[in-house]
Design a protein around this motif. Structure first.
Motif, PDB file in Angstrom:
ATOM      1  N   ARG A  53      39.657  50.385  52.467  1.00 29.14           N
ATOM      2  CA  ARG A  53      40.585  50.421  53.605  1.00 29.14           C
ATOM      3  C   ARG A  53      40.550  51.755  54.341  1.00 29.14           C
ATOM      4  O   ARG A  53      40.784  51.810  55.533  1.00 29.14           O
ATOM      5  N   ASP A  54      40.246  52.825  53.601  1.00 25.31           N
ATOM      6  CA  ASP A  54      40.195  54.152  54.229  1.00 25.31           C
ATOM      7  C   ASP A  54      38.844  54.426  54.892  1.00 25.31           C
ATOM      8  O   ASP A  54      38.600  55.524  55.380  1.00 25.31           O
ATOM      9  N   GLY A  55      37.960  53.423  54.911  1.00 25.21           N
ATOM     10  CA  GLY A  55      36.659  53.570  55.550  1.00 25.21           C
ATOM     11  C   GLY A  55      35.546  53.967  54.605  1.00 25.21           C
ATOM     12  O   GLY A  55      34.383  53.903  54.969  1.00 25.21           O
ATOM     13  N   GLY A  56      35.876  54.364  53.381  1.00 28.30           N
ATOM     14  CA  GLY A  56      34.853  54.706  52.396  1.00 28.30           C
ATOM     15  C   GLY A  56      34.223  53.452  51.815  1.00 28.30           C
ATOM     16  O   GLY A  56      34.535  52.332  52.218  1.00 28.30           O
ATOM     17  N   ARG A  57      33.359  53.662  50.868  1.00 27.55           N
ATOM     18  CA  ARG A  57      32.683  52.536  50.222  1.00 27.55           C
ATOM     19  C   ARG A  57      32.835  52.627  48.715  1.00 27.55           C
ATOM     20  O   ARG A  57      32.939  53.718  48.155  1.00 27.55           O
ATOM     21  N   ASN A  58      32.809  51.474  48.086  1.00 30.90           N
ATOM     22  CA  ASN A  58      32.950  51.386  46.642  1.00 30.90           C
ATOM     23  C   ASN A  58      31.898  50.420  46.102  1.00 30.90           C
ATOM     24  O   ASN A  58      31.476  49.508  46.795  1.00 30.90           O
ATOM     25  N   VAL A  59      31.509  50.619  44.859  1.00 23.98           N
ATOM     26  CA  VAL A  59      30.576  49.719  44.184  1.00 23.98           C
ATOM     27  C   VAL A  59      31.286  49.130  42.978  1.00 23.98           C
ATOM     28  O   VAL A  59      31.874  49.858  42.170  1.00 23.98           O
ATOM     29  N   THR A  60      31.248  47.797  42.877  1.00 24.86           N
ATOM     30  CA  THR A  60      31.753  47.151  41.670  1.00 24.86           C
ATOM     31  C   THR A  60      30.562  46.786  40.793  1.00 24.86           C
ATOM     32  O   THR A  60      29.464  46.529  41.280  1.00 24.86           O
ATOM     33  N   PHE A  61      30.809  46.787  39.498  1.00 24.77           N
ATOM     34  CA  PHE A  61      29.767  46.564  38.508  1.00 24.77           C
ATOM     35  C   PHE A  61      29.825  45.130  37.988  1.00 24.77           C
ATOM     36  O   PHE A  61      30.850  44.462  38.101  1.00 24.77           O
ATOM     37  N   PRO A  62      28.735  44.652  37.390  1.00 25.27           N
ATOM     38  CA  PRO A  62      28.736  43.292  36.844  1.00 25.27           C
ATOM     39  C   PRO A  62      29.878  43.112  35.838  1.00 25.27           C
ATOM     40  O   PRO A  62      30.126  43.989  35.007  1.00 25.27           O
ATOM     41  N   ALA A  63      30.564  41.990  35.948  1.00 21.49           N
ATOM     42  CA  ALA A  63      31.678  41.702  35.048  1.00 21.49           C
ATOM     43  C   ALA A  63      31.778  40.199  34.835  1.00 21.49           C
ATOM     44  O   ALA A  63      31.243  39.413  35.614  1.00 21.49           O
ATOM     45  N   ARG A  64      32.485  39.833  33.810  1.00 23.56           N
ATOM     46  CA  ARG A  64      32.719  38.428  33.504  1.00 23.56           C
ATOM     47  C   ARG A  64      34.217  38.211  33.405  1.00 23.56           C
ATOM     48  O   ARG A  64      34.909  38.982  32.761  1.00 23.56           O
ATOM     49  N   GLN A  65      34.705  37.181  34.072  1.00 23.77           N
ATOM     50  CA  GLN A  65      36.135  36.881  34.022  1.00 23.77           C
ATOM     51  C   GLN A  65      36.433  35.926  32.882  1.00 23.77           C
ATOM     52  O   GLN A  65      35.619  35.067  32.537  1.00 23.77           O
ATOM     53  N   TYR A  66      37.614  36.089  32.316  1.00 29.82           N
ATOM     54  CA  TYR A  66      38.080  35.198  31.263  1.00 29.82           C
ATOM     55  C   TYR A  66      39.603  35.129  31.333  1.00 29.82           C
ATOM     56  O   TYR A  66      40.237  35.916  32.027  1.00 29.82           O
ATOM     57  N   SER A  67      40.182  34.169  30.639  1.00 30.08           N
ATOM     58  CA  SER A  67      41.635  33.997  30.642  1.00 30.08           C
ATOM     59  C   SER A  67      42.209  34.181  29.252  1.00 30.08           C
ATOM     60  O   SER A  67      41.630  33.725  28.258  1.00 30.08           O
ATOM     61  N   VAL A  68      43.355  34.837  29.205  1.00 33.10           N
ATOM     62  CA  VAL A  68      44.121  34.990  27.978  1.00 33.10           C
ATOM     63  C   VAL A  68      45.553  34.616  28.317  1.00 33.10           C
ATOM     64  O   VAL A  68      46.175  35.253  29.173  1.00 33.10           O
ATOM     65  N   ASN A  69      46.055  33.559  27.701  1.00 33.76           N
ATOM     66  CA  ASN A  69      47.416  33.069  27.971  1.00 33.76           C
ATOM     67  C   ASN A  69      47.653  32.844  29.462  1.00 33.76           C
ATOM     68  O   ASN A  69      48.698  33.202  30.000  1.00 33.76           O
ATOM     69  N   GLY A  70      46.667  32.301  30.141  1.00 33.13           N
ATOM     70  CA  GLY A  70      46.790  32.004  31.565  1.00 33.13           C
ATOM     71  C   GLY A  70      46.598  33.201  32.477  1.00 33.13           C
ATOM     72  O   GLY A  70      46.611  33.074  33.697  1.00 33.13           O
ATOM     73  N   GLU A  71      46.408  34.381  31.919  1.00 32.44           N
ATOM     74  CA  GLU A  71      46.197  35.603  32.717  1.00 32.44           C
ATOM     75  C   GLU A  71      44.705  35.865  32.864  1.00 32.44           C
ATOM     76  O   GLU A  71      43.966  35.861  31.875  1.00 32.44           O
ATOM     77  N   ARG A  72      44.253  36.085  34.096  1.00 38.00           N
ATOM     78  CA  ARG A  72      42.840  36.377  34.345  1.00 38.00           C
ATOM     79  C   ARG A  72      42.539  37.834  34.048  1.00 38.00           C
ATOM     80  O   ARG A  72      43.239  38.729  34.514  1.00 38.00           O
ATOM     81  N   ARG A  73      41.489  38.029  33.291  1.00 36.46           N
ATOM     82  CA  ARG A  73      41.042  39.385  32.966  1.00 36.46           C
ATOM     83  C   ARG A  73      39.558  39.493  33.256  1.00 36.46           C
ATOM     84  O   ARG A  73      38.877  38.498  33.435  1.00 36.46           O
ATOM     85  N   SER A  74      39.077  40.716  33.248  1.00 36.93           N
ATOM     86  CA  SER A  74      37.682  40.957  33.548  1.00 36.93           C
ATOM     87  C   SER A  74      37.081  41.839  32.453  1.00 36.93           C
ATOM     88  O   SER A  74      37.708  42.807  32.012  1.00 36.93           O
ATOM     89  N   PHE A  75      35.874  41.510  32.036  1.00 35.37           N
ATOM     90  CA  PHE A  75      35.165  42.251  31.003  1.00 35.37           C
ATOM     91  C   PHE A  75      33.920  42.863  31.634  1.00 35.37           C
ATOM     92  O   PHE A  75      33.034  42.135  32.099  1.00 35.37           O
ATOM     93  N   ALA A  76      33.840  44.180  31.697  1.00 34.77           N
ATOM     94  CA  ALA A  76      32.693  44.870  32.295  1.00 34.77           C
ATOM     95  C   ALA A  76      31.458  44.669  31.434  1.00 34.77           C
ATOM     96  O   ALA A  76      31.498  44.859  30.211  1.00 34.77           O
TER      97      ALA A  76
END
Length: 106
Positions: A53-76
């Motif tokens: 939003r501030d005009g900079g750039r970011n890189v996200t890394f490979p991750a896998r999503q999973y659910s625990v008790n209906g909550e979405r989480r991410s594993f790098a």
């Protein structure tokens, strides 16, 4: 990809031509070259370049999503071996540099 010139890796930028999700500029993949030993010829996918939003750039890394008790989480999938998050900075910067070169060439 490296053509036997001793490169450890190259970064390929795949522009986001679909326009969504908002702020996503491109996907990126790392291709390992001749100097990377047993990784030679392999490709690591799942990186993405985002506009902040501030005009900079970011890189996200490979991750896998999973659910625990209906909550979405991410594993790098690419994580520091010693717990020091700063070891990710060189690959993050390599991807940002590759995107800057891609953008300049377009």
């Amino acid at each position: 990809m490296s053509k036997g010139n001793g490169e450890v890796m190259t970064v390929t930028i795949l522009p986001n031509t679909k326009g969504g999700p908002q702020g996503k500029l491109a996907d990126a993949e790392v291709i390992f070259g001749a100097a990377s030993g047993p990784f030679n010829g392999l490709r690591l996918i799942g990186f993405a370049v985002w506009e902040r939003r501030d005009g900079g750039r970011n890189v996200t890394f490979p991750a896998r999503q999973y659910s625990v008790n209906g909550e979405r989480r991410s594993f790098a999938l690419l994580r520091p071996a010693n717990g020091d998050a700063s070891v990710q900075e060189p690959i993050r910067q390599s991807i940002l540099d590759a995107y800057t070169r891609f953008e300049a060439a377009s």
